[in-house]
Motif scaffolding. Structure first.
Motif, short mmCIF file in Angstrom:
data_model
loop_
_atom_site.label_atom_id
_atom_site.label_comp_id
_atom_site.label_asym_id
_atom_site.label_seq_id
_atom_site.Cartn_x
_atom_site.Cartn_y
_atom_site.Cartn_z
N SER A 4 -21.61 46.56 -55.81
CA SER A 4 -21.74 45.05 -55.66
C SER A 4 -21.84 44.16 -54.17
CB SER A 4 -20.43 44.27 -57.05
OG SER A 4 -21.19 44.72 -57.27
N SER A 5 -23.29 43.91 -54.09
CA SER A 5 -23.30 42.80 -52.79
C SER A 5 -23.27 41.65 -53.08
CB SER A 5 -23.98 44.26 -52.52
OG SER A 5 -25.57 43.67 -52.59
N MET A 6 -23.43 40.74 -51.51
CA MET A 6 -23.64 39.84 -51.14
C MET A 6 -23.90 39.24 -50.00
SD MET A 6 -20.27 37.58 -52.66
CE MET A 6 -20.54 35.81 -51.60
N VAL A 7 -24.34 38.29 -49.58
CA VAL A 7 -25.09 38.20 -48.37
C VAL A 7 -24.14 36.71 -47.94
CG1 VAL A 7 -26.74 37.31 -46.03
CG2 VAL A 7 -26.76 39.40 -48.00
N LEU A 8 -23.44 36.46 -46.84
CA LEU A 8 -22.95 35.50 -46.88
C LEU A 8 -23.73 34.81 -45.36
CD1 LEU A 8 -18.54 35.23 -46.40
CD2 LEU A 8 -20.58 34.56 -47.95
N PHE A 9 -24.88 33.73 -45.37
CA PHE A 9 -25.19 33.16 -44.45
C PHE A 9 -24.64 31.77 -44.02
CE2 PHE A 9 -29.15 30.98 -42.78
CZ PHE A 9 -29.48 31.19 -42.33
N ASP A 10 -24.55 31.89 -42.41
CA ASP A 10 -23.89 30.54 -41.53
C ASP A 10 -25.27 30.06 -41.45
OD1 ASP A 10 -23.54 29.15 -39.97
OD2 ASP A 10 -21.99 30.54 -39.81
N SER A 11 -26.34 28.83 -41.61
CA SER A 11 -27.01 28.56 -40.70
C SER A 11 -27.35 27.91 -39.47
CB SER A 11 -28.03 26.95 -41.44
OG SER A 11 -26.91 26.11 -42.01
N ALA A 12 -26.08 27.18 -39.49
CA ALA A 12 -25.75 26.97 -38.40
C ALA A 12 -25.57 27.94 -37.06
CB ALA A 12 -24.53 25.84 -37.58
N ARG A 13 -24.85 29.01 -37.05
CA ARG A 13 -24.82 30.05 -36.23
C ARG A 13 -26.15 30.61 -35.95
NH1 ARG A 13 -18.91 31.78 -36.67
NH2 ARG A 13 -18.14 29.90 -35.29
N ARG A 14 -26.73 31.08 -37.56
CA ARG A 14 -27.73 32.10 -38.33
C ARG A 14 -28.11 33.15 -37.45
NH1 ARG A 14 -30.06 27.34 -35.71
NH2 ARG A 14 -32.22 26.52 -35.54
N ARG A 15 -27.09 33.12 -39.38
CA ARG A 15 -25.59 34.82 -38.78
C ARG A 15 -25.98 34.19 -39.92
NH1 ARG A 15 -20.86 35.50 -35.16
NH2 ARG A 15 -21.51 37.90 -35.84
N TYR A 16 -26.12 36.29 -40.53
CA TYR A 16 -26.03 36.53 -42.33
C TYR A 16 -25.03 37.86 -42.03
CZ TYR A 16 -30.44 38.50 -40.65
OH TYR A 16 -30.80 39.62 -39.81
N GLU A 17 -24.31 37.99 -43.50
CA GLU A 17 -23.04 39.00 -42.58
C GLU A 17 -23.51 39.64 -44.77
OE1 GLU A 17 -18.89 41.16 -43.06
OE2 GLU A 17 -19.44 38.88 -42.06
N PHE A 18 -23.42 40.88 -44.98
CA PHE A 18 -23.94 41.61 -46.24
C PHE A 18 -22.31 41.40 -46.48
CE2 PHE A 18 -28.22 42.19 -45.33
CZ PHE A 18 -28.63 42.14 -46.80
N LEU A 19 -21.72 41.93 -47.92
CA LEU A 19 -20.34 41.96 -48.04
C LEU A 19 -20.53 42.51 -49.33
CD1 LEU A 19 -19.11 38.15 -48.46
CD2 LEU A 19 -19.08 40.29 -46.75
N ARG A 20 -19.93 43.79 -49.05
CA ARG A 20 -19.57 44.82 -50.65
C ARG A 20 -18.27 45.13 -50.90
NH1 ARG A 20 -25.03 47.82 -49.76
NH2 ARG A 20 -23.95 48.43 -52.10
N PHE A 21 -18.19 44.73 -52.58
CA PHE A 21 -17.19 44.87 -53.21
C PHE A 21 -17.18 45.83 -54.45
CE2 PHE A 21 -20.02 41.75 -53.41
CZ PHE A 21 -19.72 41.19 -55.11
N ASP A 22 -16.39 46.22 -54.54
CA ASP A 22 -15.90 46.98 -56.27
C ASP A 22 -15.43 46.04 -56.96
OD1 ASP A 22 -16.50 49.83 -55.19
OD2 ASP A 22 -14.66 49.95 -54.24
N TYR A 23 -16.03 46.75 -58.52
CA TYR A 23 -15.76 45.76 -59.28
C TYR A 23 -14.37 46.84 -61.08
CZ TYR A 23 -19.63 47.35 -61.53
OH TYR A 23 -20.67 48.64 -61.68
N ASP A 24 -14.24 46.16 -61.68
CA ASP A 24 -13.59 47.07 -62.43
C ASP A 24 -14.76 47.91 -63.18
OD1 ASP A 24 -11.46 48.28 -64.91
OD2 ASP A 24 -10.87 46.56 -64.48
N ARG A 25 -15.14 49.17 -63.12
CA ARG A 25 -16.23 49.50 -64.13
C ARG A 25 -15.61 49.80 -65.38
NH1 ARG A 25 -18.27 53.05 -59.65
NH2 ARG A 25 -20.03 51.89 -58.58
N GLU A 26 -14.35 50.12 -65.83
CA GLU A 26 -13.63 50.00 -66.99
C GLU A 26 -13.63 49.05 -68.04
OE1 GLU A 26 -13.23 53.01 -68.73
OE2 GLU A 26 -14.49 54.32 -67.07
#
Length: 186
Positions: free
Chosen positions: A138-160
């Motif tokens: 799974s993925s999402m983006v954190l966006f900081d408009s003041a700094r004009r920075r973004y970061e992709f976050l990757r994470f697992d989830y409980d498939r079972e």
């Protein structure tokens, strides 16, 4: 209903895409028999408050933050609704279409991606629920408009846990296989 209940309770801001359209109108998910079948089942149990919330979702959302013009959309282009053009990107045309926007956040492909235009950065956060890129996380983006920075976050989830829910609710067994195979059709 659980996710939509949470989104309504927390006043989450989001836009309408093909899954919402399918839920509301019974439309097919382009290129996905199992996805279409699953969405139709979900439509059968969708609560009226959640149905009403989906009806009022915008297709695009424009906002200004820290001197930036930001657009959020599910479909990057009208053509990308068609499965044949889902992954097609013409940066020159996108720059014209989104002239005046500093950032465009889009979805639909479930693939995390960044495209840098001359004046616009196009960001797809990927998918929290059905990742299809090589990592299958799974993925999402954190966006900081003041700094004009973004970061992709990757994470697992409980498939079972997801598999157990799919089986309990009686969804197509192909969906179970898809999840167990790391979101790959066997």
């Amino acid at each position: 209903n659980e996710v939509l209940d949470w989104q309504r309770a927390n006043k989450a801001v989001y836009v309408r895409g093909d899954h919402e359209e399918a839920l509301l109108h019974g439309a097919a998910i382009a290129g996905s028999f199992t996805g279409t079948e699953s969405i139709r089942r979900q439509g059968d149990v969708l609560s009226e408050p959640n149905r009403a919330a989906l009806v009022h979702l915008p297709e695009t959302l424009d906002m200004d933050a820290d001197g930036l013009r930001i657009r959020v959309t599910h479909f990057l282009t009208p053509e990308s609704r068609d499965a044949a053009y889902k992954y097609t990107v013409d940066l020159a045309l996108l720059e014209k279409r989104y002239q005046g926007c500093n950032y465009v956040f889009f979805g639909h492909t479930h693939l995390p991606a960044i495209f840098y235009g001359r004046d616009t950065v196009f960001i797809n956060p990927g998918s929290a629920g059905f990742p299809v890129d090589v990592e299958r996380r799974s993925s999402m983006v954190l966006f900081d408009s003041a700094r004009r920075r973004y970061e992709f976050l990757r994470f697992d989830y409980d498939r079972e846990a997801l598999v157990a829910s799919i089986e309990t609710e009686g969804y197509n067994p192909k969906l179970v296989s898809y999840v167990r195979n790391g979101h790959r059709w066997s």
